[in-house]
Design an enzyme around this catalytic site. Structure first.
Site, mmCIF file in Angstrom:
data_model
loop_
_atom_site.group_PDB
_atom_site.id
_atom_site.type_symbol
_atom_site.label_atom_id
_atom_site.label_comp_id
_atom_site.label_asym_id
_atom_site.label_seq_id
_atom_site.Cartn_x
_atom_site.Cartn_y
_atom_site.Cartn_z
ATOM 1 N N TYR A 33 157.826 -20.760 59.797
ATOM 2 C CA TYR A 33 159.139 -20.645 60.425
ATOM 3 C C TYR A 33 159.844 -19.388 59.952
ATOM 4 O O TYR A 33 159.421 -18.748 58.997
ATOM 5 C CB TYR A 33 159.996 -21.891 60.139
ATOM 6 C CG TYR A 33 160.545 -21.977 58.732
ATOM 7 C CD1 TYR A 33 159.725 -22.288 57.660
ATOM 8 C CD2 TYR A 33 161.896 -21.754 58.472
ATOM 9 C CE1 TYR A 33 160.235 -22.372 56.364
ATOM 10 C CE2 TYR A 33 162.415 -21.845 57.188
ATOM 11 C CZ TYR A 33 161.577 -22.152 56.139
ATOM 12 O OH TYR A 33 162.079 -22.225 54.864
ATOM 13 N N ARG A 52 157.746 -10.557 58.614
ATOM 14 C CA ARG A 52 157.321 -11.671 57.742
ATOM 15 C C ARG A 52 156.739 -12.817 58.584
ATOM 16 O O ARG A 52 155.785 -13.480 58.160
ATOM 17 C CB ARG A 52 158.491 -12.166 56.890
ATOM 18 C CG ARG A 52 158.054 -13.215 55.871
ATOM 19 C CD ARG A 52 159.173 -13.609 54.931
ATOM 20 N NE ARG A 52 160.271 -14.216 55.655
ATOM 21 C CZ ARG A 52 161.478 -14.443 55.132
ATOM 22 N NH1 ARG A 52 161.730 -14.125 53.870
ATOM 23 N NH2 ARG A 52 162.424 -15.005 55.855
ATOM 24 N N ARG A 100 144.331 -35.820 65.492
ATOM 25 C CA ARG A 100 144.518 -35.608 64.052
ATOM 26 C C ARG A 100 143.192 -35.526 63.312
ATOM 27 O O ARG A 100 142.421 -36.480 63.276
ATOM 28 C CB ARG A 100 145.364 -36.739 63.473
ATOM 29 C CG ARG A 100 145.785 -36.467 62.033
ATOM 30 C CD ARG A 100 146.635 -37.590 61.464
ATOM 31 N NE ARG A 100 147.119 -37.215 60.137
ATOM 32 C CZ ARG A 100 146.371 -37.257 59.040
ATOM 33 N NH1 ARG A 100 145.117 -37.671 59.112
ATOM 34 N NH2 ARG A 100 146.875 -36.886 57.873
ATOM 35 N N HIS A 102 141.666 -32.883 59.875
ATOM 36 C CA HIS A 102 142.121 -31.804 58.991
ATOM 37 C C HIS A 102 141.669 -30.398 59.394
ATOM 38 O O HIS A 102 142.474 -29.475 59.404
ATOM 39 C CB HIS A 102 141.713 -32.100 57.542
ATOM 40 C CG HIS A 102 142.512 -33.198 56.906
ATOM 41 N ND1 HIS A 102 142.498 -34.498 57.372
ATOM 42 C CD2 HIS A 102 143.337 -33.202 55.838
ATOM 43 C CE1 HIS A 102 143.289 -35.248 56.638
ATOM 44 N NE2 HIS A 102 143.810 -34.488 55.684
ATOM 45 N N LYS A 149 155.896 -18.387 54.537
ATOM 46 C CA LYS A 149 157.068 -19.182 54.923
ATOM 47 C C LYS A 149 156.609 -20.385 55.747
ATOM 48 O O LYS A 149 156.772 -20.454 56.967
ATOM 49 C CB LYS A 149 158.098 -18.319 55.681
ATOM 50 C CG LYS A 149 159.509 -18.898 55.622
ATOM 51 C CD LYS A 149 160.537 -17.858 55.990
ATOM 52 C CE LYS A 149 161.911 -18.439 56.256
ATOM 53 N NZ LYS A 149 162.562 -19.100 55.138
ATOM 54 N N GLU A 181 162.986 -18.880 41.957
ATOM 55 C CA GLU A 181 163.946 -18.636 43.048
ATOM 56 C C GLU A 181 164.664 -19.943 43.339
ATOM 57 O O GLU A 181 164.455 -20.935 42.636
ATOM 58 C CB GLU A 181 163.209 -18.115 44.294
ATOM 59 C CG GLU A 181 162.178 -19.073 44.825
ATOM 60 C CD GLU A 181 161.467 -18.588 46.087
ATOM 61 O OE1 GLU A 181 162.023 -17.770 46.830
ATOM 62 O OE2 GLU A 181 160.336 -19.066 46.330
ATOM 63 N N LEU A 206 159.137 -16.570 47.731
ATOM 64 C CA LEU A 206 159.173 -16.053 49.088
ATOM 65 C C LEU A 206 159.901 -14.709 49.034
ATOM 66 O O LEU A 206 161.027 -14.644 48.531
ATOM 67 C CB LEU A 206 159.919 -17.008 50.017
ATOM 68 C CG LEU A 206 159.960 -16.503 51.454
ATOM 69 C CD1 LEU A 206 158.610 -16.710 52.137
ATOM 70 C CD2 LEU A 206 161.044 -17.186 52.262
HETATM 71 C C1 PLP Z 1 162.233 -20.430 49.224
HETATM 72 C C2 PLP Z 1 163.044 -19.324 49.806
HETATM 73 N N1 PLP Z 1 163.253 -18.215 49.079
HETATM 74 C C3 PLP Z 1 163.989 -17.189 49.542
HETATM 75 C C4 PLP Z 1 164.586 -17.258 50.792
HETATM 76 C C5 PLP Z 1 165.430 -16.105 51.280
HETATM 77 O O1 PLP Z 1 164.773 -15.432 52.312
HETATM 78 P P1 PLP Z 1 165.590 -14.587 53.392
HETATM 79 O O2 PLP Z 1 166.440 -13.640 52.611
HETATM 80 O O3 PLP Z 1 164.539 -13.900 54.166
HETATM 81 O O4 PLP Z 1 166.391 -15.561 54.178
HETATM 82 C C6 PLP Z 1 164.395 -18.390 51.591
HETATM 83 C C7 PLP Z 1 164.986 -18.460 52.925
HETATM 84 O O5 PLP Z 1 164.918 -19.426 53.609
HETATM 85 C C8 PLP Z 1 163.600 -19.450 51.086
HETATM 86 O O6 PLP Z 1 163.377 -20.548 51.821
#
Ligand code: PLP
Length: 286
Positions: A33, A52, A100, A102, A149, A181, A206
Site C-alpha cells: 500500500y 516506493r 486459497r 500459499h 510497505k 521507528e 520503512l
Molecule cells: C512503519 C512506517 N514507518 C515510516 C512511515 C513514514 O513513511 P512516509 O513518510 O512515506 O509516510 C510509515 C508511513 O506509513 C510507516 O508505516
C-alpha cells in the site's frame, strides 16, 4: 455526498465497495500500500510515493495493476470524485483473487487495486503540532523486511492500539535497545550537539518519503544529520524529538513514556523543520 472508492477499474460508493473473499490481500495480507497526501489540490512527494510503490511491488513480485501514468489519473480522480481539496489517498494492490493456497497463483491471476480518499485538514495537523504528541515504547516484533510497505501490519496495529489506550499518539518500536521507528512514522531526535539523529535506511525501517524530503530540507538549512541508531536512553535525554510521515508531516514529540522531552513543548528546531518541509512540498508541487 456518498464517498467514492476505486475498485479494480470502477468508481463505486465506498459503502458498496468490496473485494472477493478469496483476494490474497484478505486471506494472506499478500499486498502493498501507499498513503499520499494532497494539500490544496496538489500531491506532495508524489514521485517518491510512486517510486516506493514500485519498489514494494517488485520486492514481492506483484505485477503493477496499472501503469504509473494510469495510477496518477486514478489518484487524481478519486480526490476529485470525493470533492476533496486536501486528502489522504490510500492505495492498495494485492496479488489478486485465487483459491486459497500459499504459493503464488499463476500469471493468469491479475493483481487487485483499490484506492480511497479521506479528508485531510492541514489546520488540524498544525493545531496538533502546536501541542506536540506523546509516544509510548513497545518491542519491535515485526518481520525482517519492514522496508517493504506491506499490508501485513499486525505488530504495528497492536503497538498503535497500546499507544491509543495510553493516551499517546504513536508507539516507538525498540529492537536490541535501539529505537527503529514508529508504527506508522519515522523517529527522530535532536541530540545535545544539536544534530538530527534518525535510524539509517535498510531492512529494519520503512524508508519514509517524508524522511527523505526532510533530509533534503535539513541539508538546505545546514543542519547536520546523523543517520545512525539511537537508544531509548538517547531519546529520553534528547533536546527535541519528532516523527515524520505523510499523514503527520513533521510532528513534535513532547513525551516518551513518562519522560518529558526538553521542556515538554514542541522544540524550535522541530518547528523550523516542519515549516521547511511544508514550504518544500508546496514549492515542488507548484
Ligand atoms: C512503519 C512506517 N514507518 C515510516 C512511515 C513514514 O513513511 P512516509 O513518510 O512515506 O509516510 C510509515 C508511513 O506509513 C510507516 O508505516
Amino acid at each position: 455526498m456518498a464517498q467514492i472508492a476505486y475498485v479494480n477499474g470502477a468508481y463505486v460508493p465506498l459503502s458498496e465497495a468490496g473485494v472477493n473473499i478469496e483476494d490474497r490481500g484478505y486471506q494472506f495480507a499478500d499486498g502493498v500500500y501507499e498513503v499520499c497526501l494532497v494539500v490544496d489540490g496538489q500531491f506532495w512527494d508524489e514521485a517518491g510515493h510512486l517510486a516506493r510503490w514500485g519498489r514494494s511491488l517488485d520486492a514481492l513480485s506483484i505485477r503493477r495493476p496499472i501503469s504509473d501514468r494510469a495510477l496518477k489519473i486514478v489518484m487524481n480522480q478519486v480526490v476529485r470524485k470525493n470533492r476533496l481539496d486536501s486528502a489522504l489517498v490510500y492505495m492498495q494492490a494485492t496479488r489478486g483473487v485465487a483459491p486459497r493456497n500459499h504459493p503464488f497463483p499463476g500469471d493468469a491471476v491479475s493483481p487487485s487495486l483499490v484506492l480511497t480518499a479521506r479528508r485531510f485538514r492541514l489546520e488540524n495537523s498544525n493545531q496538533i503540532a502546536a501541542r506536540g504528541v506523546n509516544v509510548i515504547t513497545a518491542p519491535d516484533i515485526r518481520w525482517a523486511r519492514v522496508d517493504i510497505k506491506s499490508i501485513s501490519l499486525l505488530p504495528n496495529i497492536l503497538a498503535k492500539e497500546a499507544a491509543q489506550r495510553a493516551g499517546a499518539g504513536e508507539a516507538w518500536l525498540l529492537r536490541d535497545g535501539a529505537v527503529t521507528e514508529g508504527t506508522s512514522s519515522n523517529a527522530w531526535i535532536v541530540n545535545a550537539a544539536g544534530e538530527l539523529v534518525t535510524h539509517p535506511k535498510g531492512h529494519a525501517i520503512l524508508g519514509g518519503i517524508t524522511r527523505e524530503t526532510l533530509l533534503h530540507c535539513a541539508a538546505s538549512l545546514q543542519i547536520k544529520v546523523v543517520e545512525k541508531q539511537f537508544s531509548l536512553a538517547d531519546a529520553m535525554a534528547a533536546r527535541e524529538a519528532f516523527l515524520t510521515s505523510a499523514t503527520n508531516l513533521v510532528m513534535p514529540v513532547v513525551k516518551i513514556d513518562e519522560k518529558k522531552i526538553g521542556d515538554g513543548r514542541p522544540g524550535p528546531l522541530t518547528m523550523r523543520l516542519r515549516e521547511a518541509y511544508i514550504r518544500e512540498c508546496r514549492a515542488r508541487a507548484g
